[in-house]
Scaffold this active site. Structure first.
Site, PDB file in Angstrom:
ATOM      1  N   HIS A  73      35.102  88.454  98.765  1.00 58.24           N
ATOM      2  CA  HIS A  73      36.016  89.591  98.949  1.00 58.24           C
ATOM      3  C   HIS A  73      37.426  89.127  99.328  1.00 58.24           C
ATOM      4  O   HIS A  73      38.375  89.905  99.211  1.00 58.24           O
ATOM      5  CB  HIS A  73      35.500  90.523 100.046  1.00 58.24           C
ATOM      6  CG  HIS A  73      34.535  91.569  99.582  1.00 58.24           C
ATOM      7  ND1 HIS A  73      34.802  92.441  98.542  1.00 58.24           N
ATOM      8  CD2 HIS A  73      33.295  91.903 100.033  1.00 58.24           C
ATOM      9  CE1 HIS A  73      33.773  93.267  98.384  1.00 58.24           C
ATOM     10  NE2 HIS A  73      32.835  92.957  99.270  1.00 58.24           N
ATOM     11  N   GLU A  96      33.933  92.455 105.085  1.00 60.18           N
ATOM     12  CA  GLU A  96      34.902  91.422 104.744  1.00 60.18           C
ATOM     13  C   GLU A  96      36.224  91.537 105.489  1.00 60.18           C
ATOM     14  O   GLU A  96      37.291  91.400 104.886  1.00 60.18           O
ATOM     15  CB  GLU A  96      35.137  91.450 103.232  1.00 60.18           C
ATOM     16  CG  GLU A  96      35.804  92.734 102.673  1.00 60.18           C
ATOM     17  CD  GLU A  96      34.854  93.866 102.315  1.00 60.18           C
ATOM     18  OE1 GLU A  96      33.750  93.941 102.904  1.00 60.18           O
ATOM     19  OE2 GLU A  96      35.214  94.671 101.443  1.00 60.18           O
ATOM     20  N   GLU A 146      33.324  95.778  94.640  1.00 64.45           N
ATOM     21  CA  GLU A 146      31.976  95.243  94.847  1.00 64.45           C
ATOM     22  C   GLU A 146      31.386  94.560  93.610  1.00 64.45           C
ATOM     23  O   GLU A 146      30.733  93.529  93.731  1.00 64.45           O
ATOM     24  CB  GLU A 146      31.048  96.339  95.377  1.00 64.45           C
ATOM     25  CG  GLU A 146      31.464  96.893  96.744  1.00 64.45           C
ATOM     26  CD  GLU A 146      31.498  95.843  97.870  1.00 64.45           C
ATOM     27  OE1 GLU A 146      30.903  94.764  97.723  1.00 64.45           O
ATOM     28  OE2 GLU A 146      32.149  96.125  98.902  1.00 64.45           O
ATOM     29  N   TYR A 155      27.751  97.898  92.783  1.00 61.35           N
ATOM     30  CA  TYR A 155      27.446  96.479  92.996  1.00 61.35           C
ATOM     31  C   TYR A 155      26.813  95.854  91.755  1.00 61.35           C
ATOM     32  O   TYR A 155      27.359  94.921  91.164  1.00 61.35           O
ATOM     33  CB  TYR A 155      26.476  96.304  94.169  1.00 61.35           C
ATOM     34  CG  TYR A 155      27.086  96.520  95.533  1.00 61.35           C
ATOM     35  CD1 TYR A 155      27.285  97.811  96.035  1.00 61.35           C
ATOM     36  CD2 TYR A 155      27.456  95.456  96.337  1.00 61.35           C
ATOM     37  CE1 TYR A 155      27.824  98.018  97.294  1.00 61.35           C
ATOM     38  CE2 TYR A 155      27.997  95.654  97.612  1.00 61.35           C
ATOM     39  CZ  TYR A 155      28.180  96.938  98.075  1.00 61.35           C
ATOM     40  OH  TYR A 155      28.720  97.135  99.321  1.00 61.35           O
ATOM     41  N   HIS A 182      29.245  86.345  99.611  1.00 59.50           N
ATOM     42  CA  HIS A 182      29.712  87.678  99.193  1.00 59.50           C
ATOM     43  C   HIS A 182      30.963  88.084  99.980  1.00 59.50           C
ATOM     44  O   HIS A 182      31.989  88.434  99.392  1.00 59.50           O
ATOM     45  CB  HIS A 182      28.587  88.696  99.390  1.00 59.50           C
ATOM     46  CG  HIS A 182      28.972  90.099  99.031  1.00 59.50           C
ATOM     47  ND1 HIS A 182      28.684  90.658  97.810  1.00 59.50           N
ATOM     48  CD2 HIS A 182      29.650  91.057  99.725  1.00 59.50           C
ATOM     49  CE1 HIS A 182      29.168  91.893  97.768  1.00 59.50           C
ATOM     50  NE2 HIS A 182      29.748  92.162  98.928  1.00 59.50           N
ATOM     51  N   GLU A 183      30.877  88.012 101.291  1.00 60.24           N
ATOM     52  CA  GLU A 183      32.038  88.449 102.096  1.00 60.24           C
ATOM     53  C   GLU A 183      33.235  87.534 101.869  1.00 60.24           C
ATOM     54  O   GLU A 183      34.375  87.988 101.826  1.00 60.24           O
ATOM     55  CB  GLU A 183      31.674  88.534 103.584  1.00 60.24           C
ATOM     56  CG  GLU A 183      30.472  89.433 103.921  1.00 60.24           C
ATOM     57  CD  GLU A 183      30.479  90.801 103.257  1.00 60.24           C
ATOM     58  OE1 GLU A 183      31.564  91.324 102.951  1.00 60.24           O
ATOM     59  OE2 GLU A 183      29.375  91.347 103.026  1.00 60.24           O
ATOM     60  N   ASP A 199      31.299 107.303 100.959  1.00 62.20           N
ATOM     61  CA  ASP A 199      30.045 106.615 101.219  1.00 62.20           C
ATOM     62  C   ASP A 199      29.014 106.886 100.112  1.00 62.20           C
ATOM     63  O   ASP A 199      28.135 106.071  99.864  1.00 62.20           O
ATOM     64  CB  ASP A 199      29.493 107.119 102.562  1.00 62.20           C
ATOM     65  CG  ASP A 199      28.823 106.009 103.336  1.00 62.20           C
ATOM     66  OD1 ASP A 199      29.323 104.871 103.276  1.00 62.20           O
ATOM     67  OD2 ASP A 199      27.796 106.288 103.983  1.00 62.20           O
TER      68      ASP A 199
HETATM   69  N1  BES Z   1      32.390  95.993 102.014  1.00 60.06           N
HETATM   70  C1  BES Z   1      30.978  96.004 102.005  1.00 60.06           C
HETATM   71  C2  BES Z   1      30.379  96.900 103.051  1.00 60.06           C
HETATM   72  C3  BES Z   1      30.806  98.349 102.960  1.00 60.06           C
HETATM   73  C4  BES Z   1      30.947  98.988 101.746  1.00 60.06           C
HETATM   74  C5  BES Z   1      31.055  99.056 104.106  1.00 60.06           C
HETATM   75  C6  BES Z   1      31.360 100.307 101.698  1.00 60.06           C
HETATM   76  C7  BES Z   1      31.443 100.382 104.060  1.00 60.06           C
HETATM   77  C8  BES Z   1      31.608 101.014 102.846  1.00 60.06           C
HETATM   78  C9  BES Z   1      30.397  94.599 102.157  1.00 60.06           C
HETATM   79  O1  BES Z   1      31.126  93.620 101.500  1.00 60.06           O
HETATM   80  C10 BES Z   1      29.047  94.580 101.513  1.00 60.06           C
HETATM   81  O2  BES Z   1      28.980  94.783 100.329  1.00 60.06           O
HETATM   82  N2  BES Z   1      28.009  94.348 102.288  1.00 60.06           N
HETATM   83  C11 BES Z   1      26.667  94.234 101.795  1.00 60.06           C
HETATM   84  C12 BES Z   1      26.346  92.791 101.620  1.00 60.06           C
HETATM   85  C13 BES Z   1      25.966  92.319 100.356  1.00 60.06           C
HETATM   86  C14 BES Z   1      25.636  90.868 100.248  1.00 60.06           C
HETATM   87  C15 BES Z   1      25.825  93.109  99.156  1.00 60.06           C
HETATM   88  C16 BES Z   1      25.734  94.773 102.851  1.00 60.06           C
HETATM   89  O3  BES Z   1      26.205  95.130 103.930  1.00 60.06           O
HETATM   90  O4  BES Z   1      24.539  94.845 102.615  1.00 60.06           O
HETATM   91 ZN    ZN Z   2      30.883  93.749  99.397  1.00 55.28          ZN
END
Ligand code: BES
Ligand code: ZN
Length: 627
Positions: free
Chosen positions: A323, A295, A342, A408, A319-320, A400
């Protein structure tokens, strides 16, 4: 806001935090949302950054960024040092107000990197100063992925992109790398012609003939939202305020896929208030991008695997986009509070999808989310029960580790339960206030709990929801909502018929199925024989699906039923080599490992690994015992 900032600046040190954190969040709420961040060396209560001017030269051959970060730092009386986070940066020189100073690097931590201590002249009042850091990045910098031309769509030009979340910004910018510290920025970036540079800022829509690009980001953001991409890119508008960037040959397909973005923005605004960031653009990256989406403000980064040709995977854009409120406007104070980013975003994503595509569609997403939640709770309850808490403590661990379905999907279901308990009118009014009162500020889990229990819910509601158990306890409360999707009824009937008598779903039924129905079907299959899998493949040709979600679900079905053909084996291998999205890599490698194909999994990994981003390598190295 600028005026307010400068007024506050001159008032007193007591108000230091207020302007430094952002002008929208109220002082009272602010005091309650400042929290020690165990994933940063910075000491923002003493000296914190408020603005960055970044000047970088991008060297594609040497895989290096080199230049300077000029920080405006605000600090209180009797403070003599400002601390920055760095990770494998080479610091060449540090100037304070234009003059070189004796800086010092502290000991390196394997997760957090190396603190940089810069001396400040003592001041008797709240002061601000320019700290200019000359530096270059390491070729293996965690945030940066340098792609060869072969890894791009066009195969002609190299490509670079950053991924800063959670604590990787420090590997390409010396910064105070915690989500609770916001700053505005500007940047001058030089890239080799004919490449284009884009950032999480106001962006060009055309290439610059000399390779120099200037950026401005007037809204304060935390470091994890710093982003840069460099490649052979072109722009196509989607609406007045929305558009998409991609490699030229891929751009028309992307523009087709994302035609509904403006509708999504309007749907979002109608629920929680105005979009605060000016433009909303998307950048579709090469397939090695390790996430589905990121995002980055004003410029969402997205995987090309959502460009399915039928717009069936655009919930990722919702989703993005969501955010832009939950996360970018109201930001988790620390990575322990990640579920606030999330969980709220999955909830809001679902509302946006309902607004644009209707309730039946959104219900399918909710049911699939519930499935993931149950699976993760089961898996973690044995291996790491404490990781099933929303209120997780990641001190001493890589943030991480908190990127799981708990943040989520458990977060989402908690908010869904609140919605169902008090009704949308009250819930939406609360959330609208939440975003406007805490905008450009941070939120902690504790403060949210306080807001819910003192400003929103009655004692009876608090008890019936079980707010404290949802937030602080492991496992899944028994009152967790179980979403239902009408459109899955036919799929479930088909699963039953197949389970009992091996009757294949009729083509008159399946021709109406969207990606989500197919996912429900594939995820609902169990105890398949090799022959069963073969007959499904023959009937529906999953092996040749062009939809990455369906393919990955199919890879798992095939692995568990020991089904393979030369074509399928080839497909798995080429997919794992081309695509770097972690959400796809993990289940695919896992399925191979758990079904007697460990050797094959490791052989493919050895071949694919050089093409993955560092965050994907990190996860897969652990999964596959790679040394
Ligand atoms: N912000 C996240 C990606 C992220 C989280 C990167 C933690 C690094 C550390 C992004 O918004 C996300 O949740 N992406 C998901 C997409 C989704 C629709 C749940 C993905 O990448 O799968
Ligand atoms: Zn996200």
């Amino acid at each position: 806001m600028q005026l307010l900032l400068s007024m506050l600046r001159s008032i007193s040190f007591a108000l230091f935090a207020v302007f430094a954190l952002g002008a929208c969040q109220s002082t009272a709420s602010l005091e309650k949302t400042m929290k020690k961040d165990s994933h940063s060396f910075a000491q923002p209560e003493k000296a914190r950054v408020t603005h960055l001017h970044l000047q970088l030269e991008v060297n594609m051959e040497q895989k290096q960024l080199r230049g300077k970060a000029n920080w405006k730092v605000v600090y209180g009386p009797s403070v003599d040092t400002v601390v920055f986070d760095t990770d494998r940066l080479t610091i060449e020189q540090v100037n304070v107000n234009g003059a070189p100073v004796q800086y010092r690097m502290g000991p390196t931590d394997s997760i957090l990197g190396t603190p940089l201590f810069v001396p400040l002249p003592l001041s008797s009042h709240l002061d601000s100063i320019a700290v200019e850091i000359h530096y270059s990045t390491h070729p293996e910098a965690g945030a940066l992925q340098w792609l060869s031309p072969e890894q791009t769509n066009g195969k002609t030009h190299p490509f670079l992109f950053t991924q800063s979340q959670a604590i990787l910004a420090r590997s390409w910018i010396p910064c105070q790398d915690g989500p609770g510290i916001r700053f505005t920025y500007s940047a001058d970036i030089s890239v080799p012609t004919p490449l284009m540079a884009l950032m999480s800022a106001e962006n060009p829509q055309k290439k610059s003939p000399d390779g120099h690009y200037s950026f401005r980001m007037p809204q304060a953001i935390p470091s994890y939202l710093m982003a840069l991409a460099v490649g052979d890119l072109a722009f196509a508008p989607l609406s007045e305020r929305a558009g998409v960037y991609a490699e030229p040959a891929f751009l028309p397909a992307c523009a087709q896929e994302f035609v509904d973005v403006e509708k999504m923005i309007q749907s979002a605004e109608s629920i929680y208030g105005p979009y605060a960031w000016g433009r909303y653009d998307l950048l579709v990256l090469p397939a090695s991008f390790p996430f589905g989406g990121m995002e980055n403000p004003r410029l969402t980064f997205a995987t090309p695997t959502i460009v399915a040709g039928d717009r069936s995977l655009v919930s990722l854009v919702a989703h993005e986009l969501a955010h832009s409120w939950s996360g970018n406007l109201v930001t988790n104070a620390t990575w322990n509070d990640f579920w606030l980013n999330e969980g709220f975003t999955v909830y809001f994503e679902n509302r946006i999808m309902e607004g644009v595509y209707g309730k039946d569609y959104a219900d399918m997403l909710a049911v699939l989310s519930h499935g993931e939640l149950i699976e993760t709770i089961e898996e973690f309850s044995i291996s790491s029960p404490n990781d099933t808490k929303l209120d997780i403590d990641l001190k001493g661990r890589n943030p991480d580790d908190g990127v799981t379905a708990i943040a989520y999907e458990k977060g989402f279901h908690f908010l869904l339960l609140i919605e169902k308990t008090i009704g949308r009118p009250r819930w939406d009014a609360f959330l609208t206030g939440y975003f406007s009162q805490n905008g450009f500020g941070t939120m902690t889990t504790e403060r949210l709990e306080e807001l819910l229990t003192t400003e929103l819910l009655s004692p009876e509601e608090i008890a019936s929801i079980g707010v404290s158990a949802w937030i602080h306890d492991a496992g899944l409360p028994t009152n967790c909502p179980t979403p239902h999707a009408r459109r899955f009824d036919a799929v479930d009937a088909a699963l039953l018929a197949f389970g009992k008598e091996r009757i294949l779903p009729s083509s008159s039924a399946t021709k109406k199925w969207s990606t989500h129905e197919w996912l429900r079907f594939l995820q609902g299959l169990n105890d398949l024989s090799t022959a069963d899998a073969g007959s499904l493949d023959e009937a529906f040709d999953f092996t040749h699906s062009g939809n990455a979600e369906i393919l990955v679900a199919w890879f798992q079905v095939a692995a568990t039923s020991n089904y393979s053909t030369p074509e399928l084996a080839d497909k798995i291998r080429s997919f794992l080599i081309r695509v770097g999205r972690r959400k796809f890599l993990t289940p695919t490698y896992k399925a191979l490992l758990e079904n007697g194909q460990a050797e094959r999994a490791r052989a493919i990994y050895a071949e694919a690994r050089p093409g993955y981003h560092a965050v994907a390598k990190g996860t897969m190295d652990d999964l596959l015992d790679y040394r």
